[in-house]
Design a protein around this motif. Structure first.
Motif, PDB file in Angstrom:
ATOM      1  N   ARG A   1       0.835  -1.196   0.000  1.00 54.22           N
ATOM      2  CA  ARG A   1       0.000   0.000   0.000  1.00 54.22           C
ATOM      3  C   ARG A   1       0.869   1.245   0.000  1.00 54.22           C
ATOM      4  O   ARG A   1       1.996   1.230   0.476  1.00 54.22           O
ATOM      5  CB  ARG A   1      -0.905   0.039   1.243  1.00 54.22           C
ATOM      6  N   THR A   2       0.298   2.316  -0.505  1.00 54.98           N
ATOM      7  CA  THR A   2       0.911   3.627  -0.362  1.00 54.98           C
ATOM      8  C   THR A   2      -0.189   4.668  -0.509  1.00 54.98           C
ATOM      9  O   THR A   2      -1.356   4.320  -0.698  1.00 54.98           O
ATOM     10  CB  THR A   2       2.036   3.846  -1.378  1.00 54.98           C
ATOM     11  N   MET A   3       0.179   5.932  -0.426  1.00 51.64           N
ATOM     12  CA  MET A   3      -0.821   6.996  -0.493  1.00 51.64           C
ATOM     13  C   MET A   3      -1.264   7.256  -1.931  1.00 51.64           C
ATOM     14  O   MET A   3      -0.483   7.084  -2.868  1.00 51.64           O
ATOM     15  CB  MET A   3      -0.262   8.284   0.118  1.00 51.64           C
ATOM     16  N   LYS A   4      -2.499   7.672  -2.087  1.00 54.17           N
ATOM     17  CA  LYS A   4      -2.988   8.097  -3.389  1.00 54.17           C
ATOM     18  C   LYS A   4      -2.463   9.486  -3.723  1.00 54.17           C
ATOM     19  O   LYS A   4      -2.147  10.273  -2.852  1.00 54.17           O
ATOM     20  CB  LYS A   4      -4.514   8.166  -3.386  1.00 54.17           C
ATOM     21  N   ALA A   5      -2.447   9.769  -5.014  1.00 50.78           N
ATOM     22  CA  ALA A   5      -2.139  11.127  -5.449  1.00 50.78           C
ATOM     23  C   ALA A   5      -3.368  11.834  -5.999  1.00 50.78           C
ATOM     24  O   ALA A   5      -3.345  13.043  -6.199  1.00 50.78           O
ATOM     25  CB  ALA A   5      -1.040  11.117  -6.504  1.00 50.78           C
ATOM     26  N   HIS A   6      -4.445  11.099  -6.201  1.00 51.24           N
ATOM     27  CA  HIS A   6      -5.660  11.694  -6.759  1.00 51.24           C
ATOM     28  C   HIS A   6      -6.837  10.772  -6.456  1.00 51.24           C
ATOM     29  O   HIS A   6      -6.867   9.645  -6.937  1.00 51.24           O
ATOM     30  CB  HIS A   6      -5.490  11.859  -8.272  1.00 51.24           C
ATOM     31  N   TYR A   7      -7.765  11.236  -5.664  1.00 49.13           N
ATOM     32  CA  TYR A   7      -8.921  10.410  -5.328  1.00 49.13           C
ATOM     33  C   TYR A   7     -10.032  11.286  -4.764  1.00 49.13           C
ATOM     34  O   TYR A   7      -9.832  12.467  -4.480  1.00 49.13           O
ATOM     35  CB  TYR A   7      -8.547   9.323  -4.316  1.00 49.13           C
TER      36      TYR A   7
ATOM     37  N   ILE B   1      -5.853  15.752  -3.853  1.00 53.95           N
ATOM     38  CA  ILE B   1      -4.722  15.591  -4.756  1.00 53.95           C
ATOM     39  C   ILE B   1      -3.416  15.804  -3.999  1.00 53.95           C
ATOM     40  O   ILE B   1      -3.365  16.540  -3.010  1.00 53.95           O
ATOM     41  CB  ILE B   1      -4.801  16.569  -5.949  1.00 53.95           C
ATOM     42  N   ARG B   2      -2.380  15.126  -4.468  1.00 54.33           N
ATOM     43  CA  ARG B   2      -1.025  15.311  -3.943  1.00 54.33           C
ATOM     44  C   ARG B   2      -0.104  15.634  -5.129  1.00 54.33           C
ATOM     45  O   ARG B   2       0.560  14.741  -5.665  1.00 54.33           O
ATOM     46  CB  ARG B   2      -0.560  14.064  -3.194  1.00 54.33           C
TER      47      ARG B   2
END
Length: 280
Positions: free
Chosen positions: A123-129, A139-140
């Motif tokens: 797992r990791t963090m989303k950049a857009h969701y 967003i990231r």
């Protein structure tokens, strides 16, 4: 108030001048009521920038001490979730539909390693969701940018960085700090370790692994249903695999596929990921 958020603000303001569409920018700081943390100097800075600023003070630290068991629970995780809730509420109450966060590639890599080491999960963090309610897009834009470039820019631009001096963070074990040191030592030996980690994380950031698990589950359900006699009425329900209800652990969509830039490139070109904000 950190170097990442303040650098992101400069990027957004710069991109706003050139974007083919019009969008509005505001900033929000959540003060968790830690005596050593004072983000109030940001108030005149934001006024000088001409950016609407929401200063939200909450007794998050007091709530954490009253609710959590320090020997078992993470105060930092609790504080992060509470801050996120305040940010969501502030955005909704003031008519904003996109929340831009300042996590960078180092953050995503550390989260990936911690998840693999301690949870046995990829797992990791989303950049857009979108959030669970579907009314906010998160967003990231710095998801492909190394932390050292943000630190360098913050120094060169003389940004009024507010240091995190929360006593709970220093008292509690900091697993992320240990992982950061481990990755730094590996990068000293293997210079391309973060490039390799980025390639490893891309399927997660696009949600490809989640989709494949869902397809496999659907195929298994179909196979099971086909083995039942036709005379029987069988109702099968496909439930996509989702090991964690939190929606901030999976990756971004394919529209966030960006060109990896060499560190020798122009700073603004290197931060080309912010161009995706034109979809705001």
């Amino acid at each position: 108030g950190g170097k990442d958020s303040l650098t992101l603000l400069d990027i957004l303001l710069e991109k706003k001048k050139k974007a083919p569409i019009n969008f509005h920018i505001a900033c929000c700081t959540v003060d968790p009521n830690a005596p050593e943390y004072d983000p109030s100097p940001l108030i005149p800075y934001m006024k000088q920038k001409g950016v609407p600023y929401f200063f939200e003070k909450r007794d998050i630290l007091g709530s954490a001490k009253a609710i959590l068991d320090p020997s078992k629970d993470s105060i930092c995780s609790f504080c992060s979730r509470m801050r996120r809730g305040v940010l969501y509420a502030t955005a909704r109450n003031n008519g904003y539909n996109v929340l831009a966060l300042g996590q960078h590639l180092d953050d995503l890599a550390e989260s990936f390693v911690m998840s693999a080491f301690h949870n046995g999960s990829l797992r990791t963090m989303k950049a857009h969701y979108q959030n669970d309610n579907g009314d906010l897009r998160i967003i990231r834009p710095l998801a492909y940018v190394r932390e050292r470039y943000l630190r360098e820019y913050a120094t060169l631009a003389r940004l009024p960085v507010i240091d995190e001096n929360c006593p709970a963070c220093f008292e509690a074990p900091k697993e992320r700090a240990r992982v950061k040191l481990m990755l730094a030592s590996q990068e000293h030996v293997h210079a391309n370790v973060f490039s390799c980690l980025l390639r490893t994380m891309k399927p997660l950031m696009r949600g490809e692994l989640e989709k494949k698990r869902g397809v496999h589950a659907q195929q298994a359900n179909t196979k099971t249903a086909s083995s039942i006699p036709v005379s029987m009425s069988v109702e099968t329900t496909h439930v996509p695999y989702h090991p964690n209800s939190r929606d901030d652990i999976w990756g971004c969509g394919s529209e966030w596929e960006m060109v990896e830039k060499d560190k020798k490139g122009d700073f603004w070109e290197f931060l080309n990921c912010a161009e995706r904000l034109s979809k705001l």
